[in-house]
Write a protein that holds these residues in place. Structure first.
Motif, short mmCIF file in Angstrom:
data_model
loop_
_atom_site.label_atom_id
_atom_site.label_comp_id
_atom_site.label_asym_id
_atom_site.label_seq_id
_atom_site.Cartn_x
_atom_site.Cartn_y
_atom_site.Cartn_z
N VAL A 41 -133.84 -13.17 4.89
CA VAL A 41 -132.80 -14.03 4.31
C VAL A 41 -131.42 -13.54 4.74
CG1 VAL A 41 -131.69 -14.72 2.14
CG2 VAL A 41 -134.18 -14.85 2.37
N SER A 42 -131.22 -12.24 4.64
CA SER A 42 -129.93 -11.66 5.02
C SER A 42 -129.64 -11.88 6.51
CB SER A 42 -129.93 -10.17 4.69
OG SER A 42 -128.76 -9.56 5.16
N ASP A 43 -130.59 -11.56 7.35
CA ASP A 43 -130.40 -11.72 8.80
C ASP A 43 -130.17 -13.17 9.18
OD1 ASP A 43 -130.81 -9.01 9.04
OD2 ASP A 43 -132.82 -9.18 9.91
N PHE A 44 -130.96 -14.09 8.62
CA PHE A 44 -130.82 -15.50 8.94
C PHE A 44 -129.46 -16.02 8.51
CE2 PHE A 44 -131.29 -20.04 8.34
CZ PHE A 44 -131.93 -20.43 9.50
N SER A 45 -129.03 -15.65 7.32
CA SER A 45 -127.73 -16.10 6.82
C SER A 45 -126.60 -15.57 7.69
CB SER A 45 -127.53 -15.65 5.37
OG SER A 45 -128.50 -16.26 4.54
N GLN A 46 -126.69 -14.32 8.11
CA GLN A 46 -125.67 -13.75 8.99
C GLN A 46 -125.65 -14.45 10.34
OE1 GLN A 46 -126.36 -9.54 9.23
NE2 GLN A 46 -125.62 -9.15 7.16
N ASP A 47 -126.81 -14.71 10.91
CA ASP A 47 -126.88 -15.40 12.20
C ASP A 47 -126.29 -16.81 12.09
OD1 ASP A 47 -128.05 -13.24 13.42
OD2 ASP A 47 -130.10 -14.03 13.27
N GLU A 48 -126.61 -17.50 11.01
CA GLU A 48 -126.09 -18.84 10.80
C GLU A 48 -124.57 -18.82 10.64
OE1 GLU A 48 -128.13 -22.49 8.50
OE2 GLU A 48 -127.57 -20.80 7.22
N THR A 49 -124.05 -17.85 9.90
CA THR A 49 -122.61 -17.72 9.70
C THR A 49 -121.90 -17.41 11.01
OG1 THR A 49 -122.95 -16.97 7.43
CG2 THR A 49 -120.82 -16.45 8.42
N ARG A 50 -122.47 -16.52 11.81
CA ARG A 50 -121.89 -16.19 13.12
C ARG A 50 -121.82 -17.41 14.02
NH1 ARG A 50 -125.61 -12.10 13.94
NH2 ARG A 50 -125.05 -10.50 12.49
N GLU A 51 -122.88 -18.19 14.01
CA GLU A 51 -122.93 -19.40 14.84
C GLU A 51 -121.88 -20.41 14.39
OE1 GLU A 51 -124.26 -21.81 17.98
OE2 GLU A 51 -124.57 -19.69 17.56
N ARG A 52 -121.73 -20.59 13.10
CA ARG A 52 -120.71 -21.51 12.58
C ARG A 52 -119.30 -21.03 12.93
NH1 ARG A 52 -123.22 -22.67 6.66
NH2 ARG A 52 -124.93 -23.99 7.35
N ALA A 53 -119.09 -19.72 12.83
CA ALA A 53 -117.77 -19.16 13.17
C ALA A 53 -117.47 -19.35 14.65
CB ALA A 53 -117.71 -17.68 12.80
N ARG A 54 -118.46 -19.17 15.47
CA ARG A 54 -118.28 -19.34 16.91
C ARG A 54 -117.90 -20.79 17.23
NH1 ARG A 54 -121.27 -20.37 21.82
NH2 ARG A 54 -123.08 -21.11 20.69
N ILE A 55 -118.55 -21.72 16.59
CA ILE A 55 -118.25 -23.14 16.79
C ILE A 55 -116.85 -23.47 16.26
CG2 ILE A 55 -118.89 -25.49 16.10
CD1 ILE A 55 -121.84 -24.49 16.14
N ALA A 56 -116.53 -22.92 15.07
CA ALA A 56 -115.23 -23.20 14.45
C ALA A 56 -114.06 -22.65 15.26
CB ALA A 56 -115.19 -22.63 13.03
#
Length: 154
Positions: A41-56
Motif C-alpha cells: 500500500v505504501s509503495d503503490f501510493s508513493q509510486d502513484e503520487t510520484r507519477e502525478r507529480a511528474r505529470i503536474a
C-alpha cells in the motif's frame, strides 16, 4: 496420588505449550501478511503520487503512458494484460486467484482511488474477496466483487 498429580501437570504443560505454539505460528503468519500489505500500500501510493507529480510539473507524458503507467507493471497490474472486450482494465476472478498478496493490495488501493483506512482494513478486504465464490470464476470482473466487499460501488 502424587503420581496422578504429576501426570496431570505434565499433560497441562504439554497442552499449554501446544496452544502457545499454535498462537505463535498463527500470529507470525498474520504479521507477515500485514507487513506485505502495509508495504505494498505504501509503495503503490508513493509510486502513484510520484507519477502525478511528474505529470503536474509538465513532464512529457504520452497518452499510452497515462493509460498504462510503468509503475503498475511492478505490481503485476499491467493494464494491457487485463483488458476486457471493450478495452477496459478488467481483471477477472481467475486473475485474482493467480495474484500474489502484494498485487491484491495494490489493486485494492487502485480501485479504492485513495489510501485505504489501514493495513488491517485492506487485509480484511482482500480476505473478503478471497472468500467470494465469484472470485474463482474465470469471467467475473473482480472489481465487482471488490466493490461488494468494500460496500461502495465505484
Amino acid at each position: 496420588m502424587a503420581r496422578t498429580l504429576t501426570v496431570g501437570r505434565r499433560i497441562l504443560w504439554v497442552l499449554v505449550l501446544c496452544i502457545a505454539a499454535t498462537c505463535l505460528a498463527t500470529g507470525a503468519a498474520l504479521l507477515f501478511e500485514l507487513s506485505v500489505v502495509s508495504r505494498a500500500v505504501s509503495d503503490f501510493s508513493q509510486d502513484e503520487t510520484r507519477e502525478r507529480a511528474r505529470i503536474a510539473h509538465g513532464g512529457q507524458v504520452t497518452l499510452d503512458e497515462r493509460l498504462n503507467p510503468a509503475y503498475l507493471k511492478r505490481y503485476d497490474l499491467d493494464p494491457g494484460q487485463y483488458t476486457d472486450s471493450q478495452g477496459h482494465f478488467s481483471p477477472t476472478g481467475a486473475d485474482w486467484q493467480r495474484w500474489r498478496l502484494r498485487t491484491k493490495a495494490a489493486a485494492t488501493v487502485m480501485w479504492l482511488g485513495h489510501d485505504p483506512p489501514g493495513t488491517w482494513w485492506t487485509l480484511r478486504q482482500i480476505k473478503c474477496v478471497d472468500r467470494f465464490p465469484e472470485a474463482h470464476a474465470d469471467s467475473e470482473p473482480i472489481v465487482d466483487i471488490a466493490d461488494a466487499c468494500i460496500g461502495q460501488p465505484h
